[in-house]
Design a protein around this motif. Sequence first.
Motif, mmCIF file in Angstrom:
data_model
loop_
_atom_site.group_PDB
_atom_site.id
_atom_site.type_symbol
_atom_site.label_atom_id
_atom_site.label_comp_id
_atom_site.label_asym_id
_atom_site.label_seq_id
_atom_site.Cartn_x
_atom_site.Cartn_y
_atom_site.Cartn_z
ATOM 1 N N LYS A 23 18.141 14.157 55.123
ATOM 2 C CA LYS A 23 17.305 14.815 54.963
ATOM 3 C C LYS A 23 15.460 14.104 55.306
ATOM 4 C CE LYS A 23 14.159 15.858 50.130
ATOM 5 N NZ LYS A 23 15.069 15.179 48.608
ATOM 6 N N TYR A 24 15.322 13.058 56.019
ATOM 7 C CA TYR A 24 13.997 12.895 56.828
ATOM 8 C C TYR A 24 14.399 12.260 57.899
ATOM 9 C CZ TYR A 24 12.093 13.348 51.944
ATOM 10 O OH TYR A 24 11.508 13.829 50.965
ATOM 11 N N PRO A 25 14.269 13.536 58.857
ATOM 12 C CA PRO A 25 13.970 13.169 60.581
ATOM 13 C C PRO A 25 13.425 11.983 60.900
ATOM 14 C CG PRO A 25 13.269 15.048 60.578
ATOM 15 C CD PRO A 25 13.942 14.971 59.085
ATOM 16 N N ILE A 26 12.499 11.787 59.874
ATOM 17 C CA ILE A 26 12.294 10.169 60.447
ATOM 18 C C ILE A 26 12.792 8.458 60.264
ATOM 19 C CG2 ILE A 26 11.684 9.652 58.326
ATOM 20 C CD1 ILE A 26 8.785 8.655 59.634
ATOM 21 N N ILE A 27 13.690 8.835 59.310
ATOM 22 C CA ILE A 27 15.285 8.268 59.493
ATOM 23 C C ILE A 27 16.120 7.871 60.728
ATOM 24 C CG2 ILE A 27 17.125 6.105 58.299
ATOM 25 C CD1 ILE A 27 15.015 7.729 55.504
ATOM 26 N N SER A 28 16.216 7.260 61.827
ATOM 27 C CA SER A 28 17.125 7.170 62.363
ATOM 28 C C SER A 28 18.342 6.832 62.219
ATOM 29 C CB SER A 28 17.067 7.272 64.502
ATOM 30 O OG SER A 28 16.709 5.589 64.108
ATOM 31 N N ASP A 29 18.391 5.860 61.669
ATOM 32 C CA ASP A 29 19.854 4.767 61.889
ATOM 33 C C ASP A 29 19.769 3.678 59.965
ATOM 34 O OD1 ASP A 29 22.386 3.565 62.101
ATOM 35 O OD2 ASP A 29 21.405 2.309 63.510
ATOM 36 N N VAL A 30 20.656 4.098 59.626
ATOM 37 C CA VAL A 30 20.844 3.146 58.393
ATOM 38 C C VAL A 30 21.853 2.377 58.626
ATOM 39 C CG1 VAL A 30 21.527 3.107 55.858
ATOM 40 C CG2 VAL A 30 20.035 4.571 56.880
ATOM 41 N N VAL B 191 5.039 3.290 53.745
ATOM 42 C CA VAL B 191 6.452 3.494 52.759
ATOM 43 C C VAL B 191 6.264 2.001 51.951
ATOM 44 C CG1 VAL B 191 8.693 2.882 52.853
ATOM 45 C CG2 VAL B 191 7.466 5.060 53.979
ATOM 46 N N VAL B 192 6.223 1.103 53.092
ATOM 47 C CA VAL B 192 6.418 -0.536 52.430
ATOM 48 C C VAL B 192 5.545 -1.005 51.697
ATOM 49 C CG1 VAL B 192 6.060 -2.917 53.226
ATOM 50 C CG2 VAL B 192 7.650 -1.777 54.263
ATOM 51 N N LEU C 291 11.192 5.599 47.521
ATOM 52 C CA LEU C 291 11.137 6.231 48.802
ATOM 53 C C LEU C 291 11.693 7.351 49.045
ATOM 54 C CD1 LEU C 291 11.198 4.574 52.014
ATOM 55 C CD2 LEU C 291 14.021 4.726 51.798
ATOM 56 N N ASP C 292 12.905 8.534 48.647
ATOM 57 C CA ASP C 292 12.680 9.837 48.642
ATOM 58 C C ASP C 292 11.321 10.231 48.612
ATOM 59 O OD1 ASP C 292 13.161 12.435 49.059
ATOM 60 O OD2 ASP C 292 14.430 12.604 47.291
ATOM 61 N N ILE C 293 10.182 9.741 47.446
ATOM 62 C CA ILE C 293 8.992 10.186 47.040
ATOM 63 C C ILE C 293 8.166 10.177 48.383
ATOM 64 C CG2 ILE C 293 7.435 10.017 45.354
ATOM 65 C CD1 ILE C 293 9.500 10.024 43.385
#
Length: 116
Positions: A33-40, A68-69, A109-111
């Motif tokens: 959903k969010y391109p800011i997250i590149s890997d989990v 975010v933190v 986190l989504d919010i």
Amino acid sequence: MEKPLLIQQEEMQQHALETGNYLMDGLKKLMHKYPIISDVRGHGLFIGAEMVKDRTTMEPAIPEIDIVVEKLKAKGYLLSTDGPLHNVLKIKPPMPFNKQNADEMVQLLDIALSEL
């Protein structure tokens, strides 16, 4: 080396594995959903979500990860940053952390990501 009795009786290792996998699934949905997250990535209840400004250049999203933190901290979830570039969201919840907690954390986190 034998596992301590309590760890066996309460199936703590299995709980950590199942809950961690469940949390990673939720985080991977956010990654789509969010391109800011590149890997989990992670194992058990030790999970990292890499955050970047651009998936092509992989420029670290340092100001964004700090926001975010702080937003999740205000909601009771203590996360931190890690990695050589300090752009990996480090998630190490306590053992009682469960799937309901994972759902709530992913929702928060989504919010937080939607407000960046």
